[in-house]
Design a protein around this motif. Sequence first.
Motif: not given
Length: 254
Positions: A72-78, A98-102, A104-112
Amino acid sequence: MATQMKPKFEYSEAEWKVRQDLAACYRIFDHLGWGESIYNHISVAVPGENDTFLINPFGLLYDEVTASNLVKIDVEGNNVGQSQYMVNKAGFTQHAHFHKHLGEKATAICHVHTTATMAVCSHKDGLVPTNFYACNFQGQIGYHDFEGVTVRAEEGDRLVENLGNHSILMLRNHGPVVMDKTIPGMFVKMWALQRACEIQVATLSQGEANVISQEVVDVHQRDLAVMASQGGAGVLDFEAWKRRVSKIDDSWQS
């Protein structure tokens, strides 16, 4: 199937549920061959908390991820949880923005980095409406030019700008970022995108493709919207794949 017991650290019921679903998602991606050694990421916002999200521990393969070892991290990387694992900077930079600025639209994100999706991201025309699945996404994808490995925070603004009002961003010469309001919604979108890219690669290997007209694409997307109402976006798909990976190894639940 093992009993779904909580570990010694206490979590809210809502957080434990998304931890289990996210861990299951990693196992499903691994089963489908979408892993990339210890790299790439799937993340989910923590319910009821501001600007915190869960992501995979750097150094573990996808089939080693469990509900309790997610970081579990915050959007600052802690690191704001109990995990002793570190997080890959490339994954943090992209997902955090994406989590910080979007919201609910970006509640779940994947990058592959699957072969098929990277191949299409590297094609000059990107995803072309040459097959059933590709028609799902026409007009619904943003594109972002390659700038090298994503570790610089200042690239984040350009990522969001190029995403626009879409939920898929094809990083050219790199790979896709797929997001949704829910884990099942993100999963089924990624599944369909993977199929679209696999079929495009196979089709173009044969020579000139038969491109579907925009008129037919519009009808296809209209009718898909009707089908999407059956059980919620991706819910039935995700639960089916959870059953599949649980038959193989249900340690993701712990």
